[in-house]
Design a protein around this motif. Sequence first.
Motif, short mmCIF file in Angstrom:
data_model
loop_
_atom_site.label_atom_id
_atom_site.label_comp_id
_atom_site.label_asym_id
_atom_site.label_seq_id
_atom_site.Cartn_x
_atom_site.Cartn_y
_atom_site.Cartn_z
N GLY A 65 0.82 -1.20 0.00
CA GLY A 65 0.00 0.00 0.00
C GLY A 65 0.85 1.25 0.00
O GLY A 65 2.04 1.21 -0.32
N GLU A 66 0.27 2.34 0.38
CA GLU A 66 0.96 3.62 0.45
C GLU A 66 0.76 4.20 1.85
O GLU A 66 -0.19 3.84 2.54
N GLY A 67 1.67 5.08 2.23
CA GLY A 67 1.53 5.72 3.52
C GLY A 67 2.49 5.15 4.55
O GLY A 67 3.60 4.73 4.24
N VAL A 69 2.67 2.34 6.32
CA VAL A 69 3.14 0.99 6.04
C VAL A 69 2.95 0.72 4.55
O VAL A 69 1.83 0.73 4.05
N SER A 70 4.05 0.52 3.84
CA SER A 70 3.95 0.32 2.40
C SER A 70 4.05 -1.15 2.00
O SER A 70 3.63 -1.53 0.91
N GLN A 71 4.61 -2.00 2.89
CA GLN A 71 4.75 -3.41 2.53
C GLN A 71 4.95 -4.27 3.78
O GLN A 71 5.71 -3.91 4.67
N ILE A 72 4.26 -5.39 3.83
CA ILE A 72 4.46 -6.40 4.87
C ILE A 72 4.69 -7.74 4.16
O ILE A 72 3.93 -8.11 3.26
N SER A 73 5.74 -8.44 4.56
CA SER A 73 6.11 -9.69 3.89
C SER A 73 6.39 -10.79 4.90
O SER A 73 6.86 -10.52 6.01
N LEU A 74 6.13 -12.02 4.48
CA LEU A 74 6.54 -13.20 5.22
C LEU A 74 7.68 -13.87 4.46
O LEU A 74 7.67 -13.90 3.24
N TYR A 75 8.65 -14.42 5.18
CA TYR A 75 9.75 -15.10 4.50
C TYR A 75 10.21 -16.31 5.31
O TYR A 75 10.03 -16.39 6.52
N ASP A 76 10.79 -17.25 4.60
CA ASP A 76 11.34 -18.45 5.21
C ASP A 76 12.63 -18.81 4.49
O ASP A 76 12.68 -18.81 3.26
N VAL A 77 13.69 -19.08 5.25
CA VAL A 77 14.99 -19.42 4.68
C VAL A 77 15.52 -20.67 5.38
O VAL A 77 15.52 -20.75 6.62
N VAL A 78 15.96 -21.64 4.60
CA VAL A 78 16.57 -22.85 5.13
C VAL A 78 18.04 -22.85 4.75
O VAL A 78 18.38 -22.73 3.56
N GLY A 79 18.92 -22.96 5.75
CA GLY A 79 20.36 -23.00 5.52
C GLY A 79 20.91 -24.39 5.73
O GLY A 79 20.64 -25.05 6.75
N LEU A 80 21.69 -24.88 4.76
CA LEU A 80 22.25 -26.23 4.81
C LEU A 80 23.76 -26.16 4.79
O LEU A 80 24.35 -25.35 4.06
N PRO A 81 24.44 -27.00 5.57
CA PRO A 81 25.91 -26.98 5.59
C PRO A 81 26.49 -27.57 4.30
O PRO A 81 25.95 -28.50 3.73
N LEU A 101 9.25 6.63 3.37
CA LEU A 101 9.22 7.97 3.94
C LEU A 101 9.51 8.98 2.84
O LEU A 101 10.64 9.40 2.64
N GLY A 102 8.52 9.33 2.06
CA GLY A 102 8.75 10.21 0.92
C GLY A 102 9.25 9.41 -0.26
O GLY A 102 9.17 8.18 -0.31
#
Length: 200
Positions: A65-67, A69-81, A101-102
């Motif tokens: 959106g605008e104003g 809060v312009s963006q809300i995201s969910l994320y998932d990261v899997v790290g492997l050796p 902000l502007g």
Amino acid sequence: MPKGSLQVEAGVDLNEKYYLGNVRYGLFDGFELSTNIQDMSYMVGDMEFSDPHWSIGGKFNIFEGEGTVSQISLYDVVGLPLFGDGNVWENRLGVALTSQLGETSYLAGNVHWSMIEAQKSSIGYSLQFGTQFSRKGWGLYAEHFGQYYEFNNLYTFGGLGLTYSFGDKVQADIGYVAELEEFSETSSAQIQLGLSVRLF
């Protein structure tokens, strides 16, 4: 990342011998995939260890959106050796929020939960302010982040950096990060270099 866009990011920590290569791809509107390889060399006493990891993850916008809060995201990261002395895997699940902000400044933050080897848990956070003085040219950012290990030890960091934009597709940056609470045998301050290139 916009749909169909591919971006390559690379960075190095000059003090900690830390290397990162990251690739991001916009699979469709509001969803991106990312993968990276990172390696951190560290000292324990007089012995040096290498801990290379490969990670794969996804990020999904649940609000745009605008104003305030312009963006809300969910994320998932899997790290492997990978090969080397490290042998732990990690899963990181989080939510990220961005406020524009502007036209040239932003405020971004995230909170994430990590599980390491299905045994150790931690909660982390970050907060970053950035501004670009012009579409081509200099910008700056300031950040504060931390990790709450095992829910009883909080380690925090702060950083300042300069960015230089060569246009819409190429940006370089140099940053300084310091531990606000020293908790390791490594140096408490690092100088980091980064480069980001959007191929299409």
